[in-house]
Motif scaffolding. Structure first.
Motif, short mmCIF file in Angstrom:
data_model
loop_
_atom_site.label_atom_id
_atom_site.label_comp_id
_atom_site.label_asym_id
_atom_site.label_seq_id
_atom_site.Cartn_x
_atom_site.Cartn_y
_atom_site.Cartn_z
N ASP A 11 -2.78 -11.58 0.91
CA ASP A 11 -3.27 -11.38 2.28
C ASP A 11 -2.83 -10.06 2.90
N ARG A 12 -1.63 -9.59 2.54
CA ARG A 12 -1.04 -8.43 3.22
C ARG A 12 -1.87 -7.16 3.07
N PHE A 13 -1.92 -6.39 4.12
CA PHE A 13 -2.49 -5.04 4.05
C PHE A 13 -1.68 -4.13 4.96
N SER A 14 -1.82 -2.84 4.80
CA SER A 14 -1.08 -1.90 5.63
C SER A 14 -1.64 -1.90 7.05
N VAL A 15 -0.75 -2.03 8.02
CA VAL A 15 -1.16 -2.05 9.44
C VAL A 15 -0.73 -0.73 10.07
N ARG A 16 -1.72 -0.02 10.66
CA ARG A 16 -1.42 1.28 11.26
C ARG A 16 -1.73 1.34 12.75
N ASP A 17 -2.14 0.19 13.29
CA ASP A 17 -2.52 0.15 14.70
C ASP A 17 -1.76 -1.00 15.37
N ILE A 73 -2.38 13.14 9.30
CA ILE A 73 -1.66 12.14 8.51
C ILE A 73 -0.51 11.55 9.31
N ASN A 74 -0.47 10.25 9.37
CA ASN A 74 0.70 9.54 9.87
C ASN A 74 0.99 9.71 11.37
N SER A 75 0.00 10.12 12.14
CA SER A 75 0.22 10.21 13.59
C SER A 75 0.40 8.80 14.18
N PHE A 76 -0.04 7.78 13.42
CA PHE A 76 0.11 6.39 13.90
C PHE A 76 1.57 5.99 14.09
N ILE A 77 2.47 6.68 13.43
CA ILE A 77 3.90 6.34 13.55
C ILE A 77 4.33 6.35 15.01
N SER A 129 3.10 -4.01 8.84
CA SER A 129 3.94 -2.87 8.47
C SER A 129 3.12 -1.85 7.69
N CYS A 130 3.68 -0.66 7.59
CA CYS A 130 3.06 0.34 6.71
C CYS A 130 4.16 1.23 6.12
N TRP A 131 4.11 1.36 4.82
CA TRP A 131 4.99 2.32 4.13
C TRP A 131 4.59 3.73 4.56
N VAL A 132 5.56 4.60 4.68
CA VAL A 132 5.26 6.01 4.95
C VAL A 132 6.08 6.86 3.97
N GLY A 133 5.34 7.55 3.11
CA GLY A 133 6.01 8.40 2.11
C GLY A 133 5.85 9.88 2.40
N TRP A 134 5.03 10.17 3.41
CA TRP A 134 4.75 11.58 3.76
C TRP A 134 5.48 11.88 5.04
N PHE A 135 6.66 12.54 4.91
CA PHE A 135 7.49 12.80 6.09
C PHE A 135 8.33 14.05 5.83
N ASN A 171 -8.83 -3.16 -2.60
CA ASN A 171 -9.37 -2.23 -3.58
C ASN A 171 -8.32 -2.01 -4.67
N ARG A 172 -8.43 -2.77 -5.75
CA ARG A 172 -7.43 -2.70 -6.81
C ARG A 172 -8.10 -2.65 -8.18
N LYS A 173 -7.39 -2.09 -9.15
CA LYS A 173 -7.89 -2.09 -10.53
C LYS A 173 -7.97 -3.52 -11.03
C1 LIG Z 1 5.43 4.69 -1.57
C2 LIG Z 1 4.29 4.56 -0.59
C3 LIG Z 1 4.03 5.59 0.30
C4 LIG Z 1 3.01 5.47 1.25
N1 LIG Z 1 2.85 6.46 2.17
C5 LIG Z 1 1.93 6.31 3.14
C6 LIG Z 1 1.82 7.29 4.16
O1 LIG Z 1 2.53 8.28 4.21
N2 LIG Z 1 0.86 7.08 5.12
C7 LIG Z 1 0.06 5.97 5.14
O2 LIG Z 1 -0.75 5.84 6.05
N3 LIG Z 1 0.15 5.02 4.17
C8 LIG Z 1 1.08 5.16 3.19
N4 LIG Z 1 1.21 4.18 2.22
C9 LIG Z 1 0.34 2.99 2.25
C10 LIG Z 1 -0.72 3.01 1.14
O3 LIG Z 1 -1.70 3.97 1.46
C11 LIG Z 1 -1.32 1.63 0.99
O4 LIG Z 1 -0.33 0.71 0.63
C12 LIG Z 1 -2.43 1.58 -0.09
O5 LIG Z 1 -3.50 2.40 0.28
C13 LIG Z 1 -2.94 0.17 -0.34
O6 LIG Z 1 -3.45 -0.39 0.86
P1 LIG Z 1 -2.85 -1.75 1.47
O7 LIG Z 1 -1.37 -1.52 1.70
O8 LIG Z 1 -3.58 -1.95 2.76
O9 LIG Z 1 -3.09 -2.84 0.48
C14 LIG Z 1 2.20 4.30 1.27
C15 LIG Z 1 2.46 3.26 0.35
C16 LIG Z 1 3.49 3.38 -0.54
C17 LIG Z 1 3.79 2.21 -1.46
#
Ligand SMILES: Cc1cc2nc3c(=O)[nH]c(=O)nc-3n(C[C@H](O)[C@H](O)[C@H](O)COP(=O)(O)O)c2cc1C
Length: 182
Positions: A11-17, A73-77, A129-135, A171-173
């Protein structure tokens, strides 16, 4: 057969809003406990988590990114009620040497596991939640006064999603593309 954990993963997806409403301390404590209990190489637990709730600091965290890319990129933070800055280190000589010998930085793996524990626990509690790797690591370390021996591995935004946590297609393999039974 059913798996509660798999259901959360599905169910989980990245939330940016995010809504403005804060994440309750009680929920944050559970989310951080999930990180604390994560496995790590030789149980080294190389992590620190800086839980940023101060609005001004969060705005500053979301500022200029590498190559001036903050506008796209990442202004949602900036609108997230909580940002967790996850660091690794200081890495002791034993783990540094072991990593060097097999050419793997296990602390990256350790932090990845701990962060994903938080992501899944948050989801179960209704928190997106959303992971952020671009910082910009240098700027973040200065902003939060993070010790020199620590390396920022990733950021995690947390908050209640504006649009709810309604699952969407992933969207996955395909499994055949990524798994080989031997
Ligand atoms: C290590 C890592 C870094 C990521 N960095 C960013 C980021 O900088 N900005 C962003 O919007 N999403 C970031 N994401 C989220 C991914 O884009 C997202 O997990 C992926 O597209 C799959 O979508 P879902 O999480 O909705 O299933 C990151 C995810 C991971 C695991």
């Amino acid at each position: 057969m059913e798996s509660k954990v798999l259901k959360i993963i599905q169910d989980r997806f990245s939330v940016r809003d995010y809504e403005e409403r804060p994440v309750e301390q009680e929920k944050l404590d559970l989310i951080l406990e999930a990180a604390r209990l994560a496995p790590s190489a030789s149980n080294s637990q190389p992590w620190h988590f800086y839980v940023v709730r101060d609005k001004q600091k969060i705005k500053e965290l979301s500022g200029e990114m590498p190559l001036g890319t903050h506008l796209v990129i990442n202004s949602f933070i900036a609108e997230a009620p909580v940002v967790i800055v996850a660091t690794a280190g200081p890495i002791d000589l034993l783990h540094r040497s072991a990593s060097a010998i097999i050419n793997k930085k296990w602390y990256f793996v350790d932090l990845g596991i701990a962060l994903e524990h938080m992501v899944l626990t948050a989801w179960e509690l209704g928190v997106g939640s959303c992971w952020v790797g671009w910082f910009d690591e240098k700027r973040i370390k200065k902003l939060l006064d993070i010790p020199r021996g620590e390396e920022v591995i990733a950021l995690l935004t947390l908050g209640y999603p504006k649009d709810g946590l309604i699952p969407r297609p992933k969207n996955r393999k395909k499994i055949e593309e990524i798994v080989k039974f031997i």
